[in-house]
Design an enzyme around this catalytic site. Structure first.
Site, PDB file in Angstrom:
ATOM      1  N   ALA A  77      -2.803  17.759   8.126  1.00 50.82           N
ATOM      2  CA  ALA A  77      -2.271  16.746   8.631  1.00 50.82           C
ATOM      3  C   ALA A  77      -2.609  15.592   7.874  1.00 50.82           C
ATOM      4  O   ALA A  77      -3.915  15.445   7.024  1.00 50.82           O
ATOM      5  CB  ALA A  77      -2.844  16.529  10.193  1.00 50.82           C
ATOM      6  N   GLU A 110      -1.065  30.419   9.326  1.00 48.86           N
ATOM      7  CA  GLU A 110       0.585  30.460  10.125  1.00 48.86           C
ATOM      8  C   GLU A 110       1.336  28.937  10.169  1.00 48.86           C
ATOM      9  O   GLU A 110       0.715  28.538  10.036  1.00 48.86           O
ATOM     10  CB  GLU A 110       0.528  31.249  11.731  1.00 48.86           C
ATOM     11  N   ASN A 115       9.524  25.304   8.291  1.00 44.84           N
ATOM     12  CA  ASN A 115       8.250  23.966   7.122  1.00 44.84           C
ATOM     13  C   ASN A 115       8.310  24.015   5.869  1.00 44.84           C
ATOM     14  O   ASN A 115       7.226  24.804   5.360  1.00 44.84           O
ATOM     15  CB  ASN A 115       6.342  23.773   7.896  1.00 44.84           C
ATOM     16  N   TYR A 122       1.418  25.568   0.416  1.00 43.03           N
ATOM     17  CA  TYR A 122       0.094  26.895   0.430  1.00 43.03           C
ATOM     18  C   TYR A 122       0.844  28.486  -0.756  1.00 43.03           C
ATOM     19  O   TYR A 122       0.127  28.408  -1.192  1.00 43.03           O
ATOM     20  CB  TYR A 122       0.562  27.963   1.774  1.00 43.03           C
TER      21      TYR A 122
HETATM   22  C1  LIG Z   1       2.581  19.719   4.744  1.00 47.13           C
HETATM   23  C2  LIG Z   1       1.464  18.741   4.330  1.00 47.13           C
HETATM   24  C3  LIG Z   1      -0.005  18.739   4.832  1.00 47.13           C
HETATM   25  C4  LIG Z   1       1.284  18.278   2.647  1.00 47.13           C
HETATM   26  O1  LIG Z   1       1.082  16.878   2.684  1.00 47.13           O
HETATM   27  P1  LIG Z   1       1.005  16.460   0.662  1.00 47.13           P
HETATM   28  O2  LIG Z   1      -0.808  16.005   0.823  1.00 47.13           O
HETATM   29  O3  LIG Z   1       2.725  15.392   1.124  1.00 47.13           O
HETATM   30  O4  LIG Z   1       0.987  17.265  -0.320  1.00 47.13           O
HETATM   31  P2  LIG Z   1       0.763  17.126  -1.623  1.00 47.13           P
HETATM   32  O5  LIG Z   1       0.842  15.904  -2.557  1.00 47.13           O
HETATM   33  O6  LIG Z   1      -0.777  17.667  -1.512  1.00 47.13           O
HETATM   34  O7  LIG Z   1       1.664  17.825  -2.306  1.00 47.13           O
HETATM   35  C5  LIG Z   1       1.025  19.921  -2.664  1.00 47.13           C
HETATM   36  C6  LIG Z   1       2.354  20.444  -2.664  1.00 47.13           C
HETATM   37  O8  LIG Z   1       2.212  20.976  -1.651  1.00 47.13           O
HETATM   38  C7  LIG Z   1       3.855  20.970  -1.740  1.00 47.13           C
HETATM   39  N1  LIG Z   1       5.170  19.574  -1.201  1.00 47.13           N
HETATM   40  C8  LIG Z   1       4.313  18.907  -0.420  1.00 47.13           C
HETATM   41  N2  LIG Z   1       5.495  18.169  -0.463  1.00 47.13           N
HETATM   42  C9  LIG Z   1       6.373  18.490  -0.259  1.00 47.13           C
HETATM   43  C10 LIG Z   1       7.459  18.765  -0.032  1.00 47.13           C
HETATM   44  N3  LIG Z   1       8.130  17.637   0.769  1.00 47.13           N
HETATM   45  N4  LIG Z   1       9.008  19.892  -0.265  1.00 47.13           N
HETATM   46  C11 LIG Z   1       8.301  20.296  -0.939  1.00 47.13           C
HETATM   47  N5  LIG Z   1       6.887  20.665  -0.855  1.00 47.13           N
HETATM   48  C12 LIG Z   1       6.310  19.398  -0.993  1.00 47.13           C
HETATM   49  C13 LIG Z   1       4.443  20.576  -3.443  1.00 47.13           C
HETATM   50  O9  LIG Z   1       3.997  21.850  -3.686  1.00 47.13           O
HETATM   51  C14 LIG Z   1       2.892  19.822  -3.511  1.00 47.13           C
HETATM   52  O10 LIG Z   1       3.024  20.166  -4.900  1.00 47.13           O
HETATM   53  P3  LIG Z   1       3.749  19.738  -5.944  1.00 47.13           P
HETATM   54  O11 LIG Z   1       3.071  18.093  -5.945  1.00 47.13           O
HETATM   55  O12 LIG Z   1       2.636  20.084  -7.160  1.00 47.13           O
HETATM   56  O13 LIG Z   1       5.081  19.936  -6.264  1.00 47.13           O
HETATM   57  C15 LIG Z   1       2.805  17.066   4.626  1.00 47.13           C
HETATM   58  O14 LIG Z   1       3.970  17.016   3.967  1.00 47.13           O
HETATM   59  C16 LIG Z   1       2.036  16.978   6.327  1.00 47.13           C
HETATM   60  O15 LIG Z   1       1.272  16.825   6.807  1.00 47.13           O
HETATM   61  N6  LIG Z   1       3.038  17.298   6.946  1.00 47.13           N
HETATM   62  C17 LIG Z   1       2.995  17.528   8.355  1.00 47.13           C
HETATM   63  C18 LIG Z   1       2.123  18.461   8.551  1.00 47.13           C
HETATM   64  C19 LIG Z   1       2.621  19.514   8.856  1.00 47.13           C
HETATM   65  O16 LIG Z   1       3.300  19.758   8.485  1.00 47.13           O
HETATM   66  N7  LIG Z   1       1.340  20.055   8.125  1.00 47.13           N
HETATM   67  C20 LIG Z   1       1.239  22.027   8.424  1.00 47.13           C
HETATM   68  C21 LIG Z   1       0.984  22.961   8.965  1.00 47.13           C
HETATM   69  S1  LIG Z   1       0.547  24.301   8.713  1.00 47.13           S
END
Ligand SMILES: CC(C)(COP(=O)(O)OP(=O)(O)OC[C@H]1O[C@@H](n2cnc3c(N)ncnc32)[C@H](O)[C@@H]1OP(=O)(O)O)[C@@H](O)C(=O)NCCC(=O)NCCS
Length: 170
Positions: A77, A110, A115, A122
């Site tokens: 998160a 999972e 999402n 991943y």
């Molecule tokens: C998914 C989540 C953890 C990503 O966190 P984040 O810190 O914004 O992600 P990062 O900046 O580290 O991005 C890493 C990679 O994720 C992918 N990514 C992140 N946000 C994205 C978006 N909005 N759309 C598409 N790809 C995305 C990209 O591949 C990115 O790599 P890149 O920048 O080299 O292209 C965040 O959006 C979140 O907390 N979401 C809600 C909770 C959740 O879904 N948790 C996972 C449950 S399984």
């Protein structure tokens, strides 16, 4: 992406951090895991959770279970206003590096079929979809099961090094 003057730290999560973790869990997953569920996991010797702090403020966390030679990523998160700054990537990088050090050869998780951001995250680490678990979330939404093999190989070490180089750029 760390700006000048910003300090980023990653630490092991303990029960003492739950007052900072729980508001993020509720905001991100509405409502997500209960405090009791977190407490239970933090007492489980197979579980390992990490916090990421920016200038001392907890803004993201992630965790996994380590069971024999498998890592199961359970939770990631990032507070909405801190997304897109590689924080999730740094946490997954650290978790998978620890899993490798502890002798894991594969990892899985999972994720909701809807999402896309998490699935893309991943995929960057080599996770691939292998199956669907029907109505896994609240008996409504399907889960995609994603697997990563070869965590213990030198080739995967190079994958992690390449990702780490991205962090040094900014
Ligand atoms: C998914 C989540 C953890 C990503 O966190 P984040 O810190 O914004 O992600 P990062 O900046 O580290 O991005 C890493 C990679 O994720 C992918 N990514 C992140 N946000 C994205 C978006 N909005 N759309 C598409 N790809 C995305 C990209 O591949 C990115 O790599 P890149 O920048 O080299 O292209 C965040 O959006 C979140 O907390 N979401 C809600 C909770 C959740 O879904 N948790 C996972 C449950 S399984």
């Amino acid at each position: 992406m760390i700006e000048d003057g910003e300090t980023l730290t990653i630490e092991r999560m303990t029960e003492a951090h739950l007052p900072e973790v729980m508001p993020i869990e509720r905001e991100v997953f509405a409502p997500g895991w209960s405090e009791a569920a977190f407490r239970n996991d933090l007492r489980n010797p197979s579980a390992l959770y990490l916090n990421l702090r920016l200038n001392g403020k907890l803004v993201a966390y992630a965790g996994m279970w380590l069971v024999i030679d498998e890592a199961h990523i359970t939770n990631v998160a990032v507070k909405p206003e801190y997304r897109g700054r590689n924080f999730a990537k740094r946490l997954i990088h650290r978790l998978l590096s620890i899993a490798r050090e502890r002798g894991c050869v594969k990892a899985f998780l999972e994720v909701r079929v809807s999402n896309t951001p998490a699935q893309k995250l991943y995929e960057k680490f080599g996770f691939r979809p292998v199956a669907v678990r029907a109505k896994y979330y609240d008996n409504v939404e399907d889960a995609l099961i994603m697997w990563l093999e070869g965590l213990d190989t030198p080739e995967y070490g190079e994958v992690l090094q390449a990702i780490e180089r991205e962090f040094r750029k900014g």
